[in-house]
Design a protein around this motif. Sequence first.
Motif, PDB file in Angstrom:
ATOM      1  N   SER A 161       0.861  -1.172   0.000  1.00  0.00           N
ATOM      2  CA  SER A 161       0.000   0.000   0.000  1.00  0.00           C
ATOM      3  C   SER A 161       0.898   1.222   0.000  1.00  0.00           C
ATOM      4  N   PRO A 162       0.322   2.420  -0.127  1.00  0.00           N
ATOM      5  CA  PRO A 162       1.181   3.608  -0.091  1.00  0.00           C
ATOM      6  C   PRO A 162       1.934   3.755   1.231  1.00  0.00           C
ATOM      7  N   THR A 163       1.499   3.034   2.268  1.00  0.00           N
ATOM      8  CA  THR A 163       2.209   3.110   3.548  1.00  0.00           C
ATOM      9  C   THR A 163       2.795   1.753   3.930  1.00  0.00           C
ATOM     10  N   ALA A 164       2.898   0.849   2.967  1.00  0.00           N
ATOM     11  CA  ALA A 164       3.547  -0.444   3.205  1.00  0.00           C
ATOM     12  C   ALA A 164       4.280  -0.819   1.929  1.00  0.00           C
ATOM     13  N   LEU A 165       5.552  -0.454   1.841  1.00  0.00           N
ATOM     14  CA  LEU A 165       6.294  -0.644   0.597  1.00  0.00           C
ATOM     15  C   LEU A 165       6.904  -2.040   0.522  1.00  0.00           C
ATOM     16  N   THR A 166       6.905  -2.753   1.644  1.00  0.00           N
ATOM     17  CA  THR A 166       7.202  -4.180   1.609  1.00  0.00           C
ATOM     18  C   THR A 166       6.286  -4.857   2.621  1.00  0.00           C
ATOM     19  N   VAL A 167       5.760  -6.030   2.243  1.00  0.00           N
ATOM     20  CA  VAL A 167       4.923  -6.790   3.179  1.00  0.00           C
ATOM     21  C   VAL A 167       5.308  -8.264   3.116  1.00  0.00           C
ATOM     22  N   ILE A 168       5.027  -8.982   4.194  1.00  0.00           N
ATOM     23  CA  ILE A 168       5.198 -10.427   4.231  1.00  0.00           C
ATOM     24  C   ILE A 168       3.832 -11.058   3.998  1.00  0.00           C
ATOM     25  N   GLU A 169       3.725 -11.897   2.945  1.00  0.00           N
ATOM     26  CA  GLU A 169       2.472 -12.605   2.695  1.00  0.00           C
ATOM     27  C   GLU A 169       2.649 -14.061   3.081  1.00  0.00           C
ATOM     28  N   GLU A 170       1.662 -14.614   3.798  1.00  0.00           N
ATOM     29  CA  GLU A 170       1.734 -16.021   4.202  1.00  0.00           C
ATOM     30  C   GLU A 170       1.170 -16.885   3.088  1.00  0.00           C
ATOM     31  N   ARG A 171       1.964 -17.867   2.653  1.00  0.00           N
ATOM     32  CA  ARG A 171       1.501 -18.817   1.632  1.00  0.00           C
ATOM     33  C   ARG A 171       1.711 -20.205   2.217  1.00  0.00           C
ATOM     34  N   GLY A 172       0.641 -20.783   2.775  1.00  0.00           N
ATOM     35  CA  GLY A 172       0.804 -22.058   3.472  1.00  0.00           C
ATOM     36  C   GLY A 172       1.702 -21.814   4.677  1.00  0.00           C
ATOM     37  N   ASP A 173       2.778 -22.622   4.785  1.00  0.00           N
ATOM     38  CA  ASP A 173       3.682 -22.401   5.913  1.00  0.00           C
ATOM     39  C   ASP A 173       4.899 -21.573   5.496  1.00  0.00           C
ATOM     40  N   LYS A 174       4.810 -20.935   4.324  1.00  0.00           N
ATOM     41  CA  LYS A 174       5.932 -20.111   3.843  1.00  0.00           C
ATOM     42  C   LYS A 174       5.583 -18.631   3.956  1.00  0.00           C
ATOM     43  N   TYR A 175       6.621 -17.829   4.067  1.00  0.00           N
ATOM     44  CA  TYR A 175       6.441 -16.383   4.106  1.00  0.00           C
ATOM     45  C   TYR A 175       7.112 -15.779   2.883  1.00  0.00           C
ATOM     46  N   VAL A 176       6.339 -15.031   2.123  1.00  0.00           N
ATOM     47  CA  VAL A 176       6.856 -14.452   0.885  1.00  0.00           C
ATOM     48  C   VAL A 176       6.868 -12.934   1.017  1.00  0.00           C
ATOM     49  N   ARG A 177       8.037 -12.368   0.794  1.00  0.00           N
ATOM     50  CA  ARG A 177       8.156 -10.926   0.924  1.00  0.00           C
ATOM     51  C   ARG A 177       7.852 -10.258  -0.407  1.00  0.00           C
TER      52      ARG A 177
END
Lengths: 389, 253
Positions: free
Chosen positions: B39-55
């Motif tokens: 978002s305009p105030t989140a230029l990097t986020v961690i997304e959960e995909r199953g048991d993995k975390y994708v930046r």
Amino acid sequence: MTRTLPKLTMWRLIVAAIFAAGVYATYARFFHGFAASTNLTDPQPWGLWVGLGTLCGVGLSAGGFAIAAAVYLLGFERYRPVLRAAVLVSFLGYMTVIAGMMYELGLPWRIWHPIVMWNRHSVLFEVSWCVMLYSTVLALEFSPALVEKIPIAALRQWYLKWHHEILIGLVMAGVVLSSLHQSFLGGLYLLTKGKLHPLWYSPYLTTLFYLSAIPAGLAVTIMALYLSIRSLNVKLDPGILSEISRVIGPMLALYGVFRIVDLSKNNALPLLFQWHEEAASFWLEFALLVIAPLILLSRQSVRNNPQSLYWTCAVIAGGFMTNRLNVSITGLQASSGIYYIPKWTEFACTLATLTAAALAFRYAVIYLDILPKNPPQPRWMVQGAVAEA
Amino acid sequence: METGRAILVDITKCIGCRSCEQACKEIHGFPKDTEAQLSPTALTVIEERGDKYVRKMCMHCQDPACASACLVGALKKTSTGPVTYDGSKCIGCRYCLVACPFSVPRYEWSKLVPYVKKCDMCAARQAKGAPPACVEACPTGASIVGDRAELLEEAQRRILAGGYVKHIYGSEEAGGTSVFFISDVPFEKLGFAAAPTQPLPTLTASALGDVPTVVLVGGSLLSGLYWITQRRAEVATAESSDGRVNGKERRQS
């Protein structure tokens, strides 16, 4: 006379309602921003204002350069009576595009930036320059209609003489600029490889946009002429409309063949026979833009009846708009993962600018010498006009 | 060409602590609440995909589609690696959002003076020799920064050592990027975009290259047509005036 009065009142009411909605939507856009006035989001950053306002606005205004080229460069003198009207339709079309830009751009007061900040790798940069230059060309092409109303004879003559000297250059520049930006509007989407649905993505998007813009622009010119004959007391031989329509058919056929060959080269033909929204949108577009007009225009009874011709042209314009909205919205929906439906305020802004352009056309035809007002008419045409009314 | 700084994200090492998100928000002065998507105030986020975390973040392409799209040149690929954004040039056309093959740039839709927001790999910090804030904050070394060529070699070394999918995401995507991902799970299962492998600006370059040709060939063609038309009109006038002269003579005689 008394019979037409209530009709006029109804139209005035509609126009007033459109402008009222437009004023509110303008207020929402400039005092509350995009979030309040549009349904645009990061996955769908271009919506109705680009899809309809810009892509259709520019495309449907292609009639001016085509008619100007036909008259001045190819010597088709029979189109001369409608030349000014065609140029005016295009000029007003480009004015709506520029007005629409003021809504569309996030920072519209910087609209002049491309003049001094150049990025020649950007298709949009080329488009913006061509639109700027071509709007100037259209304004100059149209200017005699205004200048000849100046009461100072010396000034008038000086301007018209000067105008006459540059006219051919203007027309040629208009053809080149139009050819460039009509195709580059398609070129904008070359970068969306992998995002735009294969039914619309093609390395030949530029050619496809160019080939479809000319017949669609001519169709809109015919519509404007028909409405002028019908309700602005313009005395124009409707035969000229069927004359123009005769070139639309072959152009649409060429576009249709190119479109299908292109789809088959991109191995996208099987997608046409699967049941999904994109295929349905394609068929709607292709039926309205190619199939139906080709059937209708092949019939002499349609070509020679101004009213049937008007509706045929409306179908072409509708098909053209469907195509541009498919490229800019439908075709990107699957990859963006969201379903964009424009907010009513988006429609209101676009509709208000188009209505303003239509009104400007109306008053220009009434008060300026745009279309011939008393040409000799064959008797059957007068009867036809009476039957129409 | 392989010079400049880059970031390597090793998905097997990410524990989803969101330290990178927080560090990014910290240096930009954004509100600290965790956001699910860029978002305009989140230029990097961690997304959960199953048991993995994708930046998720800007991929800093070698030949960025956004920079080629931007008509005023507000977006630029710098020689040091980051793709930067100059808000003072931006007119808000949002073609960069349309063009990005990874759908990364965000727009400030709710602001009256909106700008584009995206990660700039902490270009200003890196110019001073400091690592990007997100990398500095990573406690497990899942994100590391370094010379692009060296990071590619490092990624290869880890893949060859075993336990990884045999692909460096970002080595070919969009013609190569300056952010790489390596993973033990196939990338398509983690929601990575199957971006085209050629640099996207090459798709428009040939069309733009046609401009001089169109102007020259089109211009001469049109001049030729005009000349023919003029000539035909002259001939027609000459012929008809001949006829008129003959007619007059006939009438006179």
